[in-house]
Write an enzyme that holds these catalytic residues in place. Structure first.
Site, PDB file in Angstrom:
ATOM      1  N   ASP A   1      11.438 -72.888  71.625  1.00 48.92           N
ATOM      2  CA  ASP A   1      10.977 -72.504  70.284  1.00 48.92           C
ATOM      3  C   ASP A   1       9.476 -72.208  70.295  1.00 48.92           C
ATOM      4  O   ASP A   1       8.727 -72.622  69.423  1.00 48.92           O
ATOM      5  CB  ASP A   1      11.311 -73.629  69.292  1.00 48.92           C
TER       6      ASP A   1
ATOM      7  N   GLU B   1       4.046 -71.040  61.141  1.00 49.89           N
ATOM      8  CA  GLU B   1       5.278 -71.352  60.421  1.00 49.89           C
ATOM      9  C   GLU B   1       5.004 -72.218  59.186  1.00 49.89           C
ATOM     10  O   GLU B   1       5.628 -72.049  58.142  1.00 49.89           O
ATOM     11  CB  GLU B   1       6.264 -72.065  61.344  1.00 49.89           C
TER      12      GLU B   1
END
Length: 369
Positions: free
Chosen positions: A259, A186
């Protein structure tokens, strides 16, 4: 869009907002499960296979209108070379995909996401009130937002750059989409997403806002973006969305099973390191910092389960290989130290990878369009 935002909307929002957040989460969960299952493949299988030498741009964009359904691909709305069509989502997607291609081509000599001229397809007006945008391994898909908390997702060019950078990582890096490796995945997308925006706006590192998703939040939301690379944890603080949970320092690393092990939350730590390094290297962030990080992604020693520390060491090694032992090396090392990731000089100074497996380092080049 980090999943924790939609979870908070599902808890705190109005009935209509909760329904849309839950629908978005259901779509996103499927996509992230696919990303988790396909990430971390062996390097030999994932790293790009160089194609023939290309000296002219092979940029090829097609934008489709899904007409608020989920039936991809939709209807062709704009093709490469076409003029604006007057649909903001279509035209913004066209510009954003082009700006992303141009960063990789003009600066790093990379021919599209896969390095081999992959066409860039964008699909706008996806779903009804869909609060996200995603890369599914083949295409970019954009929701229109719910019109209450979020604006259309084509409004932020760095979001396009972010999602397409996941495609680069799929082809170049073996980073698993879980825990620290997933947060690095990410992080790299935030880095190159921000560089796409900065280059489009012709901003130096000290001029950039270092916000990811500025413009996405509506005027009803107390916030300025989805994330801040410069000041993680400060992007929003809202009654419905909650407070930005990203830590800025390694001592505040969030251990969680949600997550995918906190990939969107903990990416704030390396994000801040990159921002510090790019700012102190001065000039345009894509010139030195971006090149160092791209070369780190391409390093064959980067492992699927890479930690922040192992990645940091490789960035310092890449800096030495590109610029020698000097100011640049110290700046990159200090950037990691400032977020609590200590890179010793002895460990970071390992020899570069051997000539037998070394690919030609990407260098800024002039390319024809």
């Amino acid at each position: 869009m980090p999943p924790y935002i939609n979870r908070r909307i599902a808890q705190n929002g109005s009935p209509q907002q909760r329904a849309k957040a839950l629908r978005t989460l259901s779509v996103d969960t499927t996509l992230r499960s696919i990303r988790l299952s396909t990430s971390g493949a062996p390097q030999a299988a994932k790293r790009m296979i160089p194609g023939p030498m290309v000296v002219e741009s092979q940029k090829l964009r097609t934008i489709y209108d899904v007409k608020n359904t989920e039936a991809l691909p939709g209807t062709v709305a704009r093709k490469e070379g076409d003029d604006d069509v007057g649909d903001a989502a279509v035209d913004e997607a066209y510009v954003g995909l082009g700006a992303t291609y141009d960063l990789y081509w003009d600066v790093y000599g990379r021919n599209s996401i896969d390095g081999n001229g992959m066409p860039l397809n964008g699909h706008v007006h996806y779903g009804s009130g869909y609060d996200n945008a995603f890369w599914d391994g083949e295409r970019m898909v954009f929701g229109d937002g719910d019109g209450e908390l979020f604006n259309r997702f084509t409004i932020a060019v760095d979001i396009m750059g972010h999602e397409l950078a996941h495609g680069v990582t799929e082809h170049e890096g073996p980073l698993a989409y879980f825990s620290q490796a997933g947060a690095l995945n990410e992080h790299l997308s935030d880095c190159f997403g921000s560089l796409v925006k900065q280059r489009l706006l012709n901003q130096t590192a000290d001029q950039a806002d270092w916000l990811i998703g500025a413009g996405l939040l509506s005027d009803k939301v107390q916030g300025k973006a989805l994330r801040s690379m410069k000041d993680p944890g400060t992007a929003f603080d809202d009654q419905v969305l909650g407070k930005d949970p990203q830590p800025a320092l390694m001592k505040d690393f969030v251990n969680t099973w949600e997550d995918n092990g906190g990939v969107h939350i903990n990416s704030g730590i390396p994000n801040k390191a990159f921002c510090i390094a790019a700012t102190n290297l001065k000039g345009y962030a894509w010139e030195k910092a971006g090149l160092i990080w791209l070369e780190t992604l391409r390093d064959p020693r980067l492992k699927p389960n890479a930690s922040f520390l192992s990645f940091a060491r490789l960035t310092v090694t890449a800096t030495v290989r590109l610029y020698g032992s000097g100011d640049e090396e110290q700046i990159v090392r200090d950037a990691w130290n400032q977020v609590g990731i200590k890179v010793s000089k002895e460990r970071a100074g390992q020899p570069a990878w051997t000539p037998q497996v070394q690919k030609q380092a990407a260098q800024p080049v002039e390319r024809k369009h």
